[in-house]
Design an enzyme around this catalytic site. Structure first.
Site, mmCIF file in Angstrom:
data_model
loop_
_atom_site.group_PDB
_atom_site.id
_atom_site.type_symbol
_atom_site.label_atom_id
_atom_site.label_comp_id
_atom_site.label_asym_id
_atom_site.label_seq_id
_atom_site.Cartn_x
_atom_site.Cartn_y
_atom_site.Cartn_z
ATOM 1 C CD1 TRP A 21 -2.165 2.078 0.405
ATOM 2 C CD2 TRP A 21 -2.748 1.396 2.456
ATOM 3 N NE1 TRP A 21 -3.128 2.946 0.878
ATOM 4 C CE2 TRP A 21 -3.501 2.557 2.128
ATOM 5 C CE3 TRP A 21 -2.951 0.790 3.688
ATOM 6 C CZ2 TRP A 21 -4.430 3.111 3.008
ATOM 7 C CZ3 TRP A 21 -3.879 1.338 4.574
ATOM 8 C CH2 TRP A 21 -4.608 2.484 4.229
ATOM 9 C CE1 TYR A 56 -4.266 -0.468 -1.100
ATOM 10 C CE2 TYR A 56 -2.502 -2.076 -1.292
ATOM 11 C CZ TYR A 56 -3.652 -1.638 -0.679
ATOM 12 O OH TYR A 56 -4.185 -2.365 0.363
ATOM 13 C CG HIS A 121 -9.658 -3.441 -1.677
ATOM 14 N ND1 HIS A 121 -8.843 -2.573 -2.386
ATOM 15 C CD2 HIS A 121 -9.281 -3.313 -0.385
ATOM 16 C CE1 HIS A 121 -8.028 -1.965 -1.553
ATOM 17 N NE2 HIS A 121 -8.293 -2.383 -0.320
#
Length: 327
Positions: A21, A56, A121
């Site tokens: 991330w 990300y 996610h």
């Protein structure tokens, strides 16, 4: 480095893995060459599992990992995530068309023909009650687009529902010294079903690194400056949902428990690995030195029972009343 089996995949993955991330964005300024150095150092030290997501850095993190794969010959596993590109982020968006498009985009970003592991996610809770969503993932496995799939969740209840679907191989969930609820019931159930646990936010957004103080200032694009109350995404993703002052007080209570020669971060990661159900912890690393510090925790001796009990008491005093019932 130590390795544990990941669910029913047949893979053995490093107990300290790499969370990507931070190299993608929303953690302040990042330098790609330094990020690449960190990724290379991770491989050097035996890390063979990298966790990323298509959001990300809008795919930037995935593309850096694709570059790593091109530059190195060692095999490694990549887990990515899909779903947060939806706007609005609603359950109805988790349909065949969108999921297929997300997978195709990640395949391009990662420069591969098949994704090792795709995770939903942190979808809205109703998604876990839609068998057709998991049917789409099964179809993508059969089509050769995915090797395996799992879920990344916010809440224990979501994880318990997700593992009812037989294709779910992994659950990614926040688990650290400040977020201990998964160990109450979820871990027993995942062990029984041979589902892997990926412990994310293992250092509570840096609080458990021991390097943050009241004087620390975060850059404007760092989620630790703009998401403390959940303005951008779930509040629990920033400092594990603790308010800043409570988190700092808990860190000070923990410091005397850290054995000589260890950092607080290493202690916190070793605490996570005391759980048999946890396959790996996935701390981030923007610099090689951070990766090196994290990896050392994999080979530390087990924590004594007295230390584990003392950590439990600190959690009960500083964190449990604030976070336990929420996630």
């Amino acid at each position: 480095m130590q390795y544990r089996e990941l669910g029913r995949t047949g893979w053995k993955v490093s107990t300290i893995s790499f969370g990507a991330w931070a190299i993608g964005g929303t953690w302040g300024q990042v330098n790609d060459e330094e990020s690449m150095a960190a990724l290379h150092r991770a491989l050097d030290l035996g890390i063979n599992f990298f966790d990323t997501a298509d959001v990300y850095g809008d795919g930037h993190s995935e593309r850096l990992i694709a570059r790593l794969r091109k530059e190195r010959s060692e095999p490694f596993y990549v887990a990515t995530k899909a779903g947060r590109r939806l706007s609005p982020h609603v359950a109805e968006g988790y349909n065949r068309e969108n999921l297929t498009a997300f997978v195709e985009r990640s395949l391009r970003n990662l420069n591969t023909e098949v994704l090792d592991l795709l995770q939903l996610h942190c979808p809205p809770t109703p998604v876990y009650y839609l068998p057709e969503v998991f049917g789409v993932l099964d179809d993508l496995v059969r089509a050769g687009k995915l090797r395996h799939y799992g879920v990344s969740v916010e809440k224990v209840e979501e994880a318990l529902k997700a593992i009812e679907f037989p294709g779910v191989q992994t659950v990614q969930i926040i688990y650290n010294i400040f977020r201990q609820r998964p160990a109450e019931l979820l871990f027993r159930e995942t062990l029984a079903r041979r589902v892997g646990i990926l412990a994310r936010v293992p250092l509570a957004s840096g609080l458990l690194s021991g390097g943050i103080s009241r004087q620390t200032r975060f850059e404007a694009d760092d989620h630790r400056s703009f998401n403390r109350e959940g303005a951008a995404f779930d509040k629990g993703e920033t400092f594990s949902g603790l308010d800043f002052e409570s988190g700092l007080a808990a860190v000070e209570a923990l410091r005397p428990l850290v054995p000589a020669g260890q950092t607080l971060a290493q202690f916190a990661l070793r605490w996570i690995l005391m759980q048999q159900a946890v396959t790996c912890a996935i701390p981030g690393g923007r610099r090689p030195s951070q990766v090196e510090d994290n990896v050392r925790s994999a080979d530390l001796p087990p924590l004594p029972d007295a230390t584990m009990q003392a950590v439990g008491a600190i959690y009960a005093q500083y964190a449990k009343p604030l976070v336990h019932h929420l996630w």
